[in-house]
Design a protein around this motif. Structure first.
Motif, PDB file in Angstrom:
ATOM      1  N   UNK B  50      52.359 216.670  79.633  1.00 36.72           N
ATOM      2  CA  UNK B  50      52.603 217.802  78.755  1.00 36.72           C
ATOM      3  C   UNK B  50      51.797 218.978  79.275  1.00 36.72           C
ATOM      4  N   UNK B  51      52.491 220.008  79.699  1.00 37.48           N
ATOM      5  CA  UNK B  51      51.783 221.121  80.336  1.00 37.48           C
ATOM      6  C   UNK B  51      51.043 221.990  79.332  1.00 37.48           C
ATOM      7  N   UNK B  52      51.366 221.847  78.031  1.00 35.38           N
ATOM      8  CA  UNK B  52      50.663 222.675  77.044  1.00 35.38           C
ATOM      9  C   UNK B  52      49.210 222.221  76.884  1.00 35.38           C
ATOM     10  N   UNK B  53      48.975 220.892  76.936  1.00 38.95           N
ATOM     11  CA  UNK B  53      47.588 220.437  76.841  1.00 38.95           C
ATOM     12  C   UNK B  53      47.080 219.843  78.157  1.00 38.95           C
ATOM     13  N   UNK B  54      47.923 219.872  79.172  1.00 41.29           N
ATOM     14  CA  UNK B  54      47.536 219.425  80.525  1.00 41.29           C
ATOM     15  C   UNK B  54      47.069 217.972  80.540  1.00 41.29           C
ATOM     16  N   UNK B  55      47.771 217.144  79.795  1.00 42.04           N
ATOM     17  CA  UNK B  55      47.411 215.726  79.749  1.00 42.04           C
ATOM     18  C   UNK B  55      48.545 214.902  80.360  1.00 42.04           C
ATOM     19  N   UNK B  56      48.190 214.042  81.300  1.00 38.30           N
ATOM     20  CA  UNK B  56      49.147 213.128  81.915  1.00 38.30           C
ATOM     21  C   UNK B  56      48.815 211.707  81.482  1.00 38.30           C
ATOM     22  N   UNK B  57      49.833 210.968  81.048  1.00 37.90           N
ATOM     23  CA  UNK B  57      49.617 209.599  80.570  1.00 37.90           C
ATOM     24  C   UNK B  57      50.468 208.643  81.407  1.00 37.90           C
ATOM     25  N   UNK B  58      49.806 207.640  81.955  1.00 40.36           N
ATOM     26  CA  UNK B  58      50.492 206.599  82.725  1.00 40.36           C
ATOM     27  C   UNK B  58      50.478 205.308  81.910  1.00 40.36           C
ATOM     28  N   UNK B  59      51.597 204.623  81.859  1.00 41.83           N
ATOM     29  CA  UNK B  59      51.644 203.335  81.152  1.00 41.83           C
ATOM     30  C   UNK B  59      52.456 202.330  81.973  1.00 41.83           C
ATOM     31  N   UNK B  60      52.145 201.068  81.752  1.00 38.73           N
ATOM     32  CA  UNK B  60      52.890 199.985  82.394  1.00 38.73           C
ATOM     33  C   UNK B  60      52.444 199.727  83.818  1.00 38.73           C
ATOM     34  N   UNK B  61      51.751 198.617  84.011  1.00 39.89           N
ATOM     35  CA  UNK B  61      51.298 198.214  85.363  1.00 39.89           C
ATOM     36  C   UNK B  61      50.547 199.341  86.074  1.00 39.89           C
TER      37      UNK B  61
END
Lengths: 167, 195
Positions: B50-61
């Motif tokens: 999400x570029x508005x809060x600059x947070x990247x979330x990775x999930x799964x393996x």
């Protein structure tokens, strides 16, 4: 009372009748070359207007059923509010919905930060213009340059790199 | 394997940090999975940014491979269920990386586990919590919080600290939990002892 209800009903019917032709004004016919969809930051009084937020481009776009466009050679560039480029998304193809300004595909996507510190690739994506969010649904691979993690001092000389033999 | 259980150590342990004596094989040039030197690699099944809060979330393996700065050191790998990367608002360095759920960190013969690991760029600390356990060839360290000070190359543990050292490592000069860094190869001619 009954008259006003009837008039209201007629107004709704008239609007429904008019709505499809209004929407049709934005329907593309045939293949469009150099397809471009800019999106801007909200205007602030006293500040320069037309500050570009994202620019979606394609080498061409073809109308599809359901108000979708098939965009080939997709490129989405995002800009900071202060102006400089932030990131670039590249994909061979996507479906773009004009109403929501969402782009999606089951195919490959690559994203690069403009400063070269991050790159992401994966298969299957959804990009939403409204909040410039990106979802990649399969086989995500991210490269982060070490100087983006804080441990590497870029002022230090780089150790010698092994040279790959040419075939 | 004989072990001795040391009495409860001070709440703050500062141990020498060095890489395990294990050599990493450099990736073959042009290989499909070759990691460019100095690049951190994160792989996962799913990614959301999400570029508005600059947070990247990775999930799964989720798997992170952090190549070493020197070729004779092993890479660090991290696996977890969810990884959150907080990017800076105006470009630059990553603000924080949080690994959640069954966190496993491996570097050579060193192995660490915990429920959560947090890296913060401000401090350059990696904090491992949620029943953290660090196992090396020299012993085992447990505590409420295990902290790796990357900037100064130190390891700390706080709260209910318990350390087990292998008996054969006690008394050695490199008896830290992680052990001494192997000497780097040199071209210098050894000095002969005077008779």
């Amino acid at each position: 009372m009954n008259m006003s209800l009837a008039a209201g009903g007629l107004l709704v019917v008239a609007l429904l009748w008019l709505a499809p032709p209004l929407a049709a004004q934005f329907t593309l016919v045939g293949k469009v070359k150099d397809f471009k969809v800019p999106d801007y930051y909200p205007a602030i009084p006293g500040v320069a207007t037309n500050r570009l937020k994202t620019l979606l481009t394609g080498s061409n776009a073809q109308p599809q059923l359901g108000g979708l466009l098939l965009v080939n050679g997709l490129r989405i560039e995002s800009f900071r509010e202060t102006g400089p480029s932030e990131s670039v998304i590249l994909a061979p193809q996507c479906l773009f919905e004009m109403a929501s300004r969402n782009a999606s595909s089951t195919g490959r996507l690559e994203m690069f930060s403009s400063d070269g510190r991050f790159s992401i690739a994966g298969d299957g994506f959804l990009w939403r213009a409204a909040n410039a969010s990106l979802i990649i649904s399969n086989r995500v691979r991210t490269f982060i340059r070490k100087d983006a993690v804080g441990e590497f001092d870029s002022a230090k000389p780089e150790p010698p790199q092994p040279v790959a033999p040419k075939p | 394997m004989k072990r001795i259980l040391l009495p409860l150590l001070p709440f703050l342990l500062v141990l020498r940090l060095a890489a395990a004596a294990e050599s990493a094989t450099p990736a073959a040039p042009g290989a499909t999975n070759a990691i460019p030197r100095r690049n951190l690699l994160i792989t996962a099944d799913f990614f959301e940014y999400n570029s508005s809060n600059k947070v990247a979330i990775y999930t799964g393996n989720v798997r992170v491979v952090d190549p070493p700065m020197h070729t004779n050191e092993p890479p660090t790998t991290i696996t977890c269920k969810i990884m959150t990367v907080k990017l800076p608002l105006e470009g630059g360095k990553i603000e924080s990386i949080t690994a959640d759920g069954d966190v496993v960190i491996d570097q050579g013969s060193s192995h660490a586990t915990g429920a959560k690991a947090v890296y913060k760029a401000v401090t350059d600390f990696v904090e491992l919590s949620g029943d953290p356990v660090l196992v090396t060839t020299n012993g085992t360290l447990r505590g409420d919080l295990v902290i790796l000070d990357r900037r100064n190359g130190k390891l700390k543990a706080t709260g209910r600290v318990r350390m087990e050292l292998r008996q054969d490592t006690v008394g050695k000069n490199d008896a830290g939990l992680i052990g001494a860094k192997p000497p780097r190869p040199t071209n210098a001619v050894p000095v002969k002892p005077q008779p």
